[in-house]
Motif scaffolding. Structure first.
Motif, PDB file in Angstrom:
ATOM      1  N   ILE A 102       0.838  -1.209   0.000  1.00 26.29           N
ATOM      2  CA  ILE A 102       0.000   0.000   0.000  1.00 26.29           C
ATOM      3  C   ILE A 102       0.870   1.255   0.000  1.00 26.29           C
ATOM      4  CG2 ILE A 102      -1.662   1.331   1.395  1.00 26.29           C
ATOM      5  CD1 ILE A 102      -2.865  -1.129  -0.048  1.00 26.29           C
ATOM      6  N   LEU A 103       1.907   1.257   0.831  1.00 25.69           N
ATOM      7  CA  LEU A 103       2.757   2.443   0.915  1.00 25.69           C
ATOM      8  C   LEU A 103       3.630   2.615  -0.326  1.00 25.69           C
ATOM      9  CD1 LEU A 103       2.782   4.553   3.218  1.00 25.69           C
ATOM     10  CD2 LEU A 103       1.589   2.462   3.750  1.00 25.69           C
ATOM     11  N   THR A 104       4.000   1.524  -0.958  1.00 26.10           N
ATOM     12  CA  THR A 104       4.709   1.640  -2.238  1.00 26.10           C
ATOM     13  C   THR A 104       3.796   2.317  -3.250  1.00 26.10           C
ATOM     14  OG1 THR A 104       6.117  -0.278  -1.818  1.00 26.10           O
ATOM     15  CG2 THR A 104       5.770   0.344  -4.137  1.00 26.10           C
ATOM     16  N   HIS A 105       2.556   1.909  -3.301  1.00 26.66           N
ATOM     17  CA  HIS A 105       1.602   2.527  -4.218  1.00 26.66           C
ATOM     18  C   HIS A 105       1.387   3.998  -3.862  1.00 26.66           C
ATOM     19  CE1 HIS A 105      -2.464   3.509  -5.795  1.00 26.66           C
ATOM     20  NE2 HIS A 105      -1.921   2.972  -6.865  1.00 26.66           N
ATOM     21  N   PHE A 106       1.255   4.287  -2.570  1.00 22.68           N
ATOM     22  CA  PHE A 106       1.074   5.668  -2.124  1.00 22.68           C
ATOM     23  C   PHE A 106       2.227   6.549  -2.613  1.00 22.68           C
ATOM     24  CE2 PHE A 106       2.214   8.979   0.899  1.00 22.68           C
ATOM     25  CZ  PHE A 106       1.068   9.752   0.871  1.00 22.68           C
ATOM     26  N   TRP A 107       3.465   6.104  -2.330  1.00 18.41           N
ATOM     27  CA  TRP A 107       4.606   6.928  -2.727  1.00 18.41           C
ATOM     28  C   TRP A 107       4.753   6.988  -4.243  1.00 18.41           C
ATOM     29  CZ3 TRP A 107       6.136  10.586   0.045  1.00 18.41           C
ATOM     30  CH2 TRP A 107       6.159  10.501   1.431  1.00 18.41           C
TER      31      TRP A 107
END
Length: 126
Positions: A46-51
Motif C-alpha cells: 500500500i505504501l509503495t503505491h502511495f509513494w
C-alpha cells in the motif's frame, strides 16, 4: 514537472519502502505506533503505491488513503513525525541520487507539514 516516479522506478520505490519499514520496526520511538501493523507485506504494498502516486506515477491499484486520519489514530505527534522524517530521509538519501532523493523528500516534508497542522487543529478541538 519532472517524472520523478519514472526516474526512480517502481521497483526502487518498493525497495526504499521495505528498507524504511524494516528500520521502523527497530526504531526506539517509531516501533510503538507501528506495532499495530499486523501484515507488513500488505502495508508495504500500500505504501509503495502511495509513494509511487505521490511521486507522479500512475495509479495501479484502488485504495482509499486517509493519511491524516490514520496518523491521528496511531497516535502520531509532531515529535514522532520528526523522528519519522529523519529516518525516512536517511534511507531515501542512501538509496537514491541526491536530486531524486530531494524531490522525494520535498513531497514527504509537504505531507509532514500538513499532518502537523492537522495535529494542531485536532488537539485544539479537544
Amino acid at each position: 514537472m519532472k517524472d520523478v516516479a519514472g526516474e526512480i522506478g517502481l521497483e526502487r520505490v518498493g525497495q526504499v519502502v521495505a528498507d524504511f519499514y524494516a528500520a521502523v520496526r527497530e526504531h526506539p520511538t517509531l516501533k510503538t505506533p507501528f506495532a499495530r501493523v499486523t501484515d507488513w507485506e500488505h502495508h508495504e504494498r500500500i505504501l509503495t503505491h502511495f509513494w509511487w502516486g505521490t511521486l507522479g506515477g500512475a495509479r495501479y491499484m484502488e485504495y482509499q488513503y486517509r493519511v491524516a486520519e490514520r496518523h491521528m489514530t496511531a497516535g502520531f505527534t509532531p515529535a514522532l513525525l520528526e523522528d519519522w522524517h529523519g529516518l525516512f530521509a536517511g534511507i531515501v538519501q542512501a538509496s537514491l541520487p541526491a536530486e531524486l532523493a530531494e524531490a522525494w523528500l520535498e513531497r514527504a516534508r509537504n505531507i509532514g507539514t500538513s499532518l502537523v497542522m492537522m495535529h494542531g487543529w485536532h488537539t485544539s478541538q479537544t
